[in-house]
Design a protein around this motif. Structure first.
Motif, short mmCIF file in Angstrom:
data_model
loop_
_atom_site.label_atom_id
_atom_site.label_comp_id
_atom_site.label_asym_id
_atom_site.label_seq_id
_atom_site.Cartn_x
_atom_site.Cartn_y
_atom_site.Cartn_z
N LYS A 519 0.64 -1.39 0.03
CA LYS A 519 0.06 -0.04 -0.12
C LYS A 519 1.01 1.21 -0.07
CE LYS A 519 -4.28 -1.85 2.18
NZ LYS A 519 -5.08 -1.67 3.28
N THR A 522 2.23 1.86 -3.47
CA THR A 522 1.37 2.30 -4.74
C THR A 522 0.56 3.26 -4.09
OG1 THR A 522 -0.34 0.82 -3.47
CG2 THR A 522 1.19 0.03 -5.43
N LYS A 523 0.70 4.07 -2.87
CA LYS A 523 0.07 5.23 -2.55
C LYS A 523 -1.38 4.75 -2.20
CE LYS A 523 2.71 8.53 -5.18
NZ LYS A 523 2.78 9.53 -6.31
N PHE A 525 -2.95 2.00 -3.49
CA PHE A 525 -3.51 1.62 -4.51
C PHE A 525 -4.37 2.79 -5.41
CE2 PHE A 525 -3.74 -2.30 -2.11
CZ PHE A 525 -2.72 -3.03 -2.86
N GLU A 529 -1.67 5.62 -10.34
CA GLU A 529 -0.61 4.48 -10.48
C GLU A 529 -0.67 3.46 -11.49
OE1 GLU A 529 2.37 5.49 -9.30
OE2 GLU A 529 1.55 7.16 -8.59
N TYR A 540 -0.26 -1.83 -11.13
CA TYR A 540 0.17 -0.43 -10.59
C TYR A 540 1.62 -0.33 -10.77
CZ TYR A 540 -4.39 -0.49 -8.34
OH TYR A 540 -5.70 -0.80 -8.02
N LYS A 541 2.22 0.80 -10.90
CA LYS A 541 3.59 1.39 -10.94
C LYS A 541 3.74 1.49 -9.38
CE LYS A 541 6.99 4.80 -12.53
NZ LYS A 541 7.29 5.79 -13.22
N GLY A 542 5.00 0.95 -8.93
CA GLY A 542 5.01 1.28 -7.45
C GLY A 542 6.63 1.42 -6.99
N ILE A 552 3.06 -3.87 -9.98
CA ILE A 552 2.64 -4.60 -8.71
C ILE A 552 1.23 -4.83 -9.38
CG2 ILE A 552 1.48 -4.41 -6.47
CD1 ILE A 552 3.79 -2.67 -5.83
N ARG A 554 -2.29 -6.83 -8.69
CA ARG A 554 -3.30 -7.17 -7.71
C ARG A 554 -4.51 -7.71 -8.24
NH1 ARG A 554 -7.13 -2.69 -4.55
NH2 ARG A 554 -7.51 -3.68 -2.59
N TYR A 600 10.05 -3.53 -12.96
CA TYR A 600 9.25 -2.57 -13.75
C TYR A 600 9.83 -2.66 -15.10
CZ TYR A 600 7.47 1.85 -15.20
OH TYR A 600 6.68 2.82 -15.90
#
Length: 860
Positions: A519, A522-523, A525, A529, A540-542, A552, A554, A600
């Protein structure tokens, strides 16, 4: 009156035909091919005719039909009927007293007449020789993860001319019974003489007077050759050798040029092996420095305390002179042959030869293996430091008591756990050993520090290997294989302490993230992102550890779907490390969440650089290099691990591009472990993406690595034409890219559907021709007609070299046109580097390299 005459005439014809059948069966020069327990026999899927066994049986027996037909059975005949024995019973055949015979016994362990297949233990003898002892077809099938078993023996001539094959239920097991589904007795020429016993200068084994069991029969460097394609009517089966290869460098495969004809000699006829075996080969590759530091090695599991004959089949396909290719042969780490030169043995190119060597395998460590290795003879200073092999057979010789029976194999603990879990799942569908979704995990563990770290987590599961073969200097990799254990089904809302879906083996090989870490990275989720959405969920980009960029993935937390994909992805990628496979960093399984963390990929998916995005178009050379990278990744999956891995969802959205435009194959949620050497396919529910699905797989639900090849063929045309695999807005005949591209190529109008942006760049016509020919072959309707992924890679690399470089002639011209061997080796040298080795690998744009080389010989 006329009617009665016709009836009488029909009866006469029927009687004559019956007499002909009986006389054919009793004629010792003809084979016996019997479907046991069948009243009238039948024809199998290869067109071979099987007769009833009823006239050959002596003693009390019953017949039965299998209650369930496993989808992986090659044919209903002879496996769906069986003859059952509760006491000793024999088959009697009249055979030539001066001739050897192949004896093949077919077993399909299933439920017959409500008998428990796990109770079947029995012996099989043939004229005083014990062929099988306390044999359990059920345990053997379970251990080998296949549905049916074929045991093949070569019987010495029987002076009486009467062959008796006796089945006897084991007295050491209660309620034991014997059974058999098919019997073949095939007359064969004398193919055996004497063999030198390795480790002894003057000792030989008289193979001619021994009864043998076929343990392995391999078409080295080639593909599966079925009974219908074997030579001399011997109906043998030749399997691919790649699953038995040991080491990071598995050599290169080659095929005879069109101008090379296989010419049998008076010493070697087609009875020894078919043309398909001799016209393909595996060699070490073009780099002499690399070849001097490793052995081309195969490893086989065998029964201890027996002597084995190892038959090497050779046929030189490229070289014509003495001392161009000279090598040593090792069997079980002992020198079997020094200074082997196929041209000296054969006399010229294209002439098959064979060599037999015998080795005794003693039970010392409990790790009963037979090693075969080839190494260049450096002391002879040949023109090429290389070795070659076309075929390999291993036969077990009866011991002094006339016994060939070994112990039943022991299924791995992980396999037994998986069986128990499956049994507790209350699945109403009956399953046989060969059709279960075992989820085999394949991977490699490199030597050195990386191996020590991994071993700490998985030492219980590591398959311990013997020391490397003599003079081997390359870092070896240890195959790590088995079956993952599904602990429990998913339950929404479980806390962090709930039961995991990930096996302890996989969990020990990748990082476990807490949900709070995910969390934070990924801000929480944040939708800003999100960089992609797939069937599993959003991507998500994280950031992890404050600065490392990751992707990421999910799962939708409100869905009960995706458990299998989540588990398979971790099980597969935690063991595989390759430059052209996306790297799995770790996972999170907490509070009902299923989350995967990857490296990434800065340049996203291949598809978004082809169409439906505003990104600058890729040049033709970039597209070629990306296709080559993806092909390397798939080729590694198919051949680089102990067992084949079939991706099952090859498409442009699953080919990712890093910041340097290096292609990486991703998304292993649908991946399956491929067939073993006793199978040609895996029977499974059809999964994949429409537009990329292999039509043969879709029709027959039989999955092979050629299904990936078909999907990759669609990708190649997608790269060329820059349009989706399916586009419902187009006219009916153009909806499917695969169908439309093949149609246009056949009409000669393919240039009309090529991406217009490519026409503005320089495209060498020969390069384009080679590329489209390759794509077309990938899309062949039948899998057997498609090239292997290694052949696809070869063609794409060749296409890249045909493209050449601006202002320069193509680097292909650097190779002498009349040196077929140099051209072949330069073309098929395939880079298979490890992403964990830490050694830089030159890019494809290096014009000083004719074709990509084995730049990194460390373990993968």
């Amino acid at each position: 009156m006329i009617s009665n005459t016709r009836v009488l005439f029909s009866l006469i014809l029927l009687s004559l035909s019956t007499i002909q059948v009986l006389s054919a069966d009793s004629n010792s020069s003809n084979p016996y091919i019997l479907s046991c327990g069948s009243s009238k026999g039948g024809t199998d899927s290869d067109g071979r005719k099987w007769s009833s066994d009823s006239q050959f049986i002596s003693g009390n027996s019953t017949t039965a039909k299998a209650q369930y037909q496993d989808p992986s059975l090659p044919s209903e005949i002879p496996y769906m009927s069986a003859r059952i024995f509760s006491s000793s019973c024999s088959f009697k055949f009249s055979v030539s007293p001066k001739q050897r015979h192949w004896l093949r016994l077919h077993f399909y362990p299933s439920s017959y007449n409500n008998l428990d297949k796990s109770n079947s233990y029995f012996d099989v003898t043939a004229n005083g020789f014990t062929l099988l002892k306390n044999f359990s077809a059920s345990i053997t099938a379970q251990a080998l993860t296949q549905a049916y078993i074929v045991k093949e023996f070569s019987l010495i001539p029987i002076e009486s001319g009467n062959l008796n094959i006796t089945f006897t239920p084991s007295s050491s097991h209660n309620n034991s019974y014997a059974f058999v589904n098919g019997i073949e007795v095939i007359p064969m020429p004398e193919l055996f003489q004497t063999a030198n016993l390795v480790g002894f200068n003057d000792k030989t084994i008289d193979v001619q007077s021994s009864t043998l069991q076929t343990m392995f029969r391999l078409n080295v460097g080639g593909q599966y050759v079925g009974p219908a394609n074997d030579s001399a009517g011997l109906s043998r089966t030749w399997y691919d050798d790649s699953p038995y290869l040991f080491g990071a460098a598995f050599g290169v495969t080659s095929q005879a040029e069109k101008n090379v004809t296989i010419q049998y000699s008076k010493n070697v006829s087609d009875s020894f092996a078919p043309v398909d075996v001799y016209k393909t080969a595996r060699s070490m590759g073009p780099d002499s420095k690399v070849n001097s530091n490793y052995n081309l090695t195969w490893v086989f599991q065998v029964d201890a305390n027996f002597t084995y004959v190892v038959r090497f089949h050779f046929c030189e396909l490229y070289l014509t002179k003495v001392n161009q290719r000279v090598f040593d042969i090792y069997v079980n780490n002992q020198t079997a042959q020094q200074d082997a030169d196929v041209i000296i043995w054969a006399g010229k190119i294209g002439v098959p030869v064979y060599k037999d060597y015998a080795a005794y395998v003693k039970d010392q460590t409990g790790d009963d293996e037979l090693w075969v290795a080839l190494h260049p003879t450096v002391s002879m200073k040949p023109q090429y430091y290389d070795a070659i092999l076309n075929g390999l057979e291993i036969f077990k010789i009866n011991d002094t008591r006339g016994n060939l029976g070994g112990l039943n194999p022991v299924p791995s603990q992980m396999l037994q756990d998986a069986e128990a879990a499956a049994a507790g799942a209350n699945d109403p569908t009956p399953r046989a050993a060969g059709s279960k979704n075992k989820g085999l995990v394949i991977g490699g563990v490199t030597g050195g520090a990386a191996g020590v770290v991994v071993a700490a987590a998985v030492c219980f599961f590591v398959y311990h290997r013997k020391k490397k073969s003599h003079e081997s200097g390359a870092g070896a990799w240890l195959p790590l294989y088995g079956t993952s254990t599904t602990i429990t089904s998913r339950k929404s809302g479980t806390n962090s302490g709930s039961t995991s879906h990930v096996s302890s083996l996989a969990a020990g090989l990748c990082r476990h993230f807490s949900l709070s870490e995910i969390k934070h990275g990924t801000k929480n989720f944040d939708e800003s992102e999100v960089i992609g959405v797939g069937g599993f969920g959003k991507v998500y980009k994280g950031l992890i550890d404050g600065s490392t960029k990751v992707a990421i993935k999910r799962s939708n937390p409100s869905s009960e779907q995706g458990v299998n994909e989540f588990q398979t992805e971790i099980e597969m990628l935690s063991k595989l490390r390759h430059r052209h496979l996306v790297s799995l960093i770790g996972y999170c399984e907490e509070d009902g969440e299923m989350i995967l963390v990857y490296d990434y990929m800065a340049n996203g998916t291949l598809r978004e650089h082809l169409y439906e995005h505003d990104k600058p178009p890729l040049s033709w050379k970039q597209r070629l290099e990306i296709c080559i990278g993806a092909a390397r990744g798939l080729h590694y999956l198919h051949t680089g691990a102990r067992y084949t891995i079939i991706h099952r969802d090859v498409k442009t959205t699953n080919i990712l591009l890093d910041e340097n435009w290096v292609a990486k194959v991703s998304d292993f949620g649908l991946s399956k472990t491929g067939p073993n050497l006793q199978q040609t396919h895996v029977s499974t529910m059809v999964k994949g993406s429409f537009g990329y699905l292999d039509p043969e797989y879709f029709r027959r639900q039989q999955l092979t690595e050629k299904s990936d090849v078909y999907s990759f063929g669609v990708v190649l045309f997608e790269v060329l034409c820059a349009r989706p695999a399916l586009n419902a807005t187009l006219p009916k005949e153009q909806v499917s890219l695969a169908d439309w591209a093949l149609h246009c190529r056949k009409r000669g109008t393919l240039h009309e559907i090529i991406d217009p942006r490519l026409k503005e760049t320089l495209m060498n016509p020969e390069c384009l021709k080679k590329f489209t020919e390759t794509a077309e072959k990938c899309l062949s309707d039948h899998g057997l007609e498609r090239p292997s992924m290694g052949d696809v890679l070869w063609n794409l690399e060749f296409a890249l070299q045909l493209l050449g470089h601006p202002g320069e002639e193509s680097v292909v011209t650097e190779v002498k046109a009349n040196d077929a061997y140099a051209v072949q080796n330069a073309a098929v040298a395939i880079e298979e580097e490890s992403s964990t080795a830490g050694v830089p690998v030159d890019g494809l744009t290096n014009s000083t390299v004719v074709f990509s080389q084995f730049m990194n010989q460390q373990g993968r």
